[in-house]
Design a protein around this motif. Structure first.
Motif, mmCIF file in Angstrom:
data_model
loop_
_atom_site.group_PDB
_atom_site.id
_atom_site.type_symbol
_atom_site.label_atom_id
_atom_site.label_comp_id
_atom_site.label_asym_id
_atom_site.label_seq_id
_atom_site.Cartn_x
_atom_site.Cartn_y
_atom_site.Cartn_z
ATOM 1 N N SER A 102 48.287 32.827 37.437
ATOM 2 C CA SER A 102 47.002 32.749 37.265
ATOM 3 C C SER A 102 46.123 32.228 38.521
ATOM 4 C CB SER A 102 46.496 32.077 36.079
ATOM 5 O OG SER A 102 46.970 30.376 35.863
ATOM 6 N N SER A 103 46.691 31.241 39.320
ATOM 7 C CA SER A 103 46.045 30.505 40.242
ATOM 8 C C SER A 103 46.097 31.210 41.598
ATOM 9 C CB SER A 103 46.473 29.190 40.470
ATOM 10 O OG SER A 103 47.785 29.096 40.572
ATOM 11 N N LEU A 104 46.917 32.512 41.538
ATOM 12 C CA LEU A 104 47.023 33.064 42.849
ATOM 13 C C LEU A 104 45.652 33.640 43.332
ATOM 14 C CD1 LEU A 104 50.325 35.045 42.429
ATOM 15 C CD2 LEU A 104 50.067 32.982 43.631
ATOM 16 N N THR A 105 45.443 33.568 44.734
ATOM 17 C CA THR A 105 44.433 34.314 45.332
ATOM 18 C C THR A 105 44.863 35.396 46.411
ATOM 19 O OG1 THR A 105 43.038 32.518 45.462
ATOM 20 C CG2 THR A 105 42.425 33.983 46.843
ATOM 21 N N ILE A 106 44.764 36.597 45.893
ATOM 22 C CA ILE A 106 45.336 37.850 46.827
ATOM 23 C C ILE A 106 44.255 38.055 47.742
ATOM 24 C CG2 ILE A 106 46.262 40.124 46.709
ATOM 25 C CD1 ILE A 106 47.207 39.326 43.607
ATOM 26 N N LEU A 107 44.586 38.024 48.891
ATOM 27 C CA LEU A 107 43.929 38.678 50.217
ATOM 28 C C LEU A 107 43.864 40.263 50.515
ATOM 29 C CD1 LEU A 107 43.904 35.426 52.407
ATOM 30 C CD2 LEU A 107 42.221 36.049 50.856
ATOM 31 N N PHE A 108 45.384 40.753 50.278
ATOM 32 C CA PHE A 108 45.559 41.839 50.579
ATOM 33 C C PHE A 108 46.895 42.184 49.683
ATOM 34 C CE2 PHE A 108 48.173 45.105 52.565
ATOM 35 C CZ PHE A 108 47.417 46.090 52.852
ATOM 36 N N GLU A 109 46.779 43.564 49.509
ATOM 37 C CA GLU A 109 48.263 43.988 48.577
ATOM 38 C C GLU A 109 48.276 45.428 48.680
ATOM 39 O OE1 GLU A 109 50.696 43.617 44.372
ATOM 40 O OE2 GLU A 109 48.237 42.979 44.521
ATOM 41 N N ASP A 110 49.486 45.802 48.984
ATOM 42 C CA ASP A 110 49.818 47.360 48.785
ATOM 43 C C ASP A 110 51.411 47.366 48.346
ATOM 44 O OD1 ASP A 110 51.536 47.092 50.836
ATOM 45 O OD2 ASP A 110 50.428 48.251 52.192
ATOM 46 N N GLU A 111 51.822 48.714 48.464
ATOM 47 C CA GLU A 111 53.317 48.645 47.632
ATOM 48 C C GLU A 111 54.405 47.921 48.550
ATOM 49 O OE1 GLU A 111 54.513 50.056 44.729
ATOM 50 O OE2 GLU A 111 52.471 49.993 44.442
ATOM 51 N N GLN A 112 53.969 47.725 49.618
ATOM 52 C CA GLN A 112 55.206 46.936 50.603
ATOM 53 C C GLN A 112 54.778 45.548 50.625
ATOM 54 O OE1 GLN A 112 57.488 49.018 51.154
ATOM 55 N NE2 GLN A 112 56.580 50.858 50.589
ATOM 56 N N LEU A 113 53.636 45.016 50.806
ATOM 57 C CA LEU A 113 53.555 43.535 51.131
ATOM 58 C C LEU A 113 52.368 43.057 50.542
ATOM 59 C CD1 LEU A 113 51.120 43.328 53.640
ATOM 60 C CD2 LEU A 113 52.639 44.574 54.661
ATOM 61 N N ILE A 114 52.165 41.663 50.665
ATOM 62 C CA ILE A 114 50.969 40.970 49.972
ATOM 63 C C ILE A 114 50.572 39.695 50.665
ATOM 64 C CG2 ILE A 114 52.577 39.865 48.591
ATOM 65 C CD1 ILE A 114 50.348 40.023 46.189
ATOM 66 N N VAL A 115 49.389 39.602 51.060
ATOM 67 C CA VAL A 115 48.888 38.405 51.711
ATOM 68 C C VAL A 115 48.288 37.380 50.552
ATOM 69 C CG1 VAL A 115 47.543 37.409 53.734
ATOM 70 C CG2 VAL A 115 48.657 39.939 53.644
ATOM 71 N N LEU A 116 48.452 36.277 50.683
ATOM 72 C CA LEU A 116 47.927 35.386 49.849
ATOM 73 C C LEU A 116 47.330 34.269 50.380
ATOM 74 C CD1 LEU A 116 50.938 34.632 47.304
ATOM 75 C CD2 LEU A 116 48.907 36.271 47.021
ATOM 76 N N ASP A 117 46.156 33.515 49.991
ATOM 77 C CA ASP A 117 45.714 32.289 50.392
ATOM 78 C C ASP A 117 46.319 31.335 49.751
ATOM 79 O OD1 ASP A 117 43.929 30.177 51.274
ATOM 80 O OD2 ASP A 117 42.134 31.055 50.595
ATOM 81 N N LYS A 118 46.991 30.815 50.457
ATOM 82 C CA LYS A 118 47.847 29.318 49.846
ATOM 83 C C LYS A 118 47.136 28.058 49.784
ATOM 84 C CE LYS A 118 51.797 26.257 51.261
ATOM 85 N NZ LYS A 118 50.721 25.102 51.338
ATOM 86 N N PRO A 119 47.076 27.482 48.612
ATOM 87 C CA PRO A 119 46.229 26.130 48.613
ATOM 88 C C PRO A 119 47.222 25.140 49.210
ATOM 89 C CG PRO A 119 46.728 27.233 46.273
ATOM 90 C CD PRO A 119 47.654 28.080 47.272
ATOM 91 N N ALA A 120 46.463 24.267 49.617
ATOM 92 C CA ALA A 120 47.152 22.876 50.384
ATOM 93 C C ALA A 120 47.857 22.147 49.115
ATOM 94 C CB ALA A 120 45.966 22.063 50.867
ATOM 95 N N GLY A 121 48.967 21.794 49.397
ATOM 96 C CA GLY A 121 49.669 20.737 48.364
ATOM 97 C C GLY A 121 50.755 21.481 47.423
ATOM 98 N N ILE A 122 51.096 22.829 47.829
ATOM 99 C CA ILE A 122 52.180 23.431 47.424
ATOM 100 C C ILE A 122 52.950 24.104 48.187
ATOM 101 C CG2 ILE A 122 50.635 25.727 47.188
ATOM 102 C CD1 ILE A 122 51.878 26.215 44.600
#
Length: 287
Positions: A79-99
């Motif tokens: 629920s806390s994921l922030t997705i910056l880009f996604e297609d069938e092959q790859l996904i780019v996330l905005d990672k929070p600090a502290g994880i």
């Protein structure tokens, strides 16, 4: 697992054998299975490995369960994921600090990989780590969504075809507008958590630094960093070695702050299958 890829307009004609081996880095064992089981089609028709493929062709690959091992991981809360880009092959996330990026033991359940598994596994997919960010670092991070694209993205990273730009605040005033730090990095002899500049035994590490602005009230300099290499703690070690530790970096004697002031702000790459230019920013960043 089924993969279908339409070859891009600028694709140079080659054989299926060359495409799978040299361009898509399909392991030898898997190529053997694809050939013997006739699991490659081009434009819907069965294809032999000596056949040629050209721009616009649709190449389909069918992988059986034994072709690639299926990893397991604790399914976390997405629920806390922030997705910056996604297609069938790859996904780019905005990672929070502290994880953490990924677990180091099966008992760890609270990493970004676990959260992403919670998002992908219900869709019949699984995340694969392409590169990592330190626990304290935030920002853009890429995951593969299948084992097929994983080595391709890994090679792109090695060949500097995935552009990463970081923001940071460092202690003190950096006088130069730009500088390049070229110092080898190795393990610390007495502290397994740390890395050090090691001119003799260290691995090659190159960091390019560009000054954004200086804040005299805090005696801190805001900078951008671009990496030619991806050594553990590279930015942190390089800047510390120059007398400008990252603010909030207690491991390398940085000024106290609520968090490590290092953020993977921007990421660019050309999609390895479509040649689409992917540009993402983990905004607003540190300033």
């Amino acid at each position: 697992m089924d993969i279908t890829i339409q070859l891009p307009d600028d694709f140079q004609e080659t054989t299926i054998q060359e495409l799978l081996e040299k361009e898509w880095l399909v392991p030898r064992k898997v190529r053997h299975f694809l050939r013997t089981r006739k699991n490659v089609t081009v434009n819907g028709q069965p294809a032999q490995f000596h056949f040629s493929v050209k721009a616009g062709d649709n190449v389909s690959l069918h992988f059986d369960s034994e072709d690639y091992s299926v990893p397991t991981a604790y399914i976390g809360d997405p629920s806390s994921l922030t997705i910056l880009f996604e297609d069938e092959q790859l996904i780019v996330l905005d990672k929070p600090a502290g994880i953490k990026t990924h677990p180091n033991t099966p008992e760890e359940h609270d990493t970004l990989l676990n959260q992403l598994a919670g998002y992908l596994v219900p869709k019949g997919q699984f995340p694969y780590v392409v590169h990592r960010l330190d626990r304290e670092t935030s920002g853009c991070i890429v995951f593969a969504k299948n084992p097929f694209i994983l080595p391709i993205l890994g090679r792109m990273l090695e060949q500097k075809k995935i552009y990463r730009r970081y923001q940071a605040f460092v202690s003190g005033k950096i006088k130069q507008q730009s500088l390049t730090i070229n110092k080898r990095i190795g393990r610390h002899r007495h502290d397994r958590r740390k890395r050090v500049v090691d001119p003799k035994k260290g691995d090659l590490a190159v960091t390019h630094v560009e000054k954004a602005f200086y804040d005299p009230s805090k005696n801190q300099t805001a900078i951008f960093c671009i990496l030619d290499t991806g050594r553990t703690h590279q930015i942190r070690v390089h800047l510390s070695s120059e007398g400008h530790s990252i603010v909030g970096d207690s491991l390398y004697e940085g000024m106290a702050a609520k968090r490590l002031m290092l953020h993977a702000y921007e990421l660019h790459l050309l999609h390895p299958f479509t040649n689409e230019k992917i540009t993402v920013q983990a905004a607003p960043g540190l300033w």
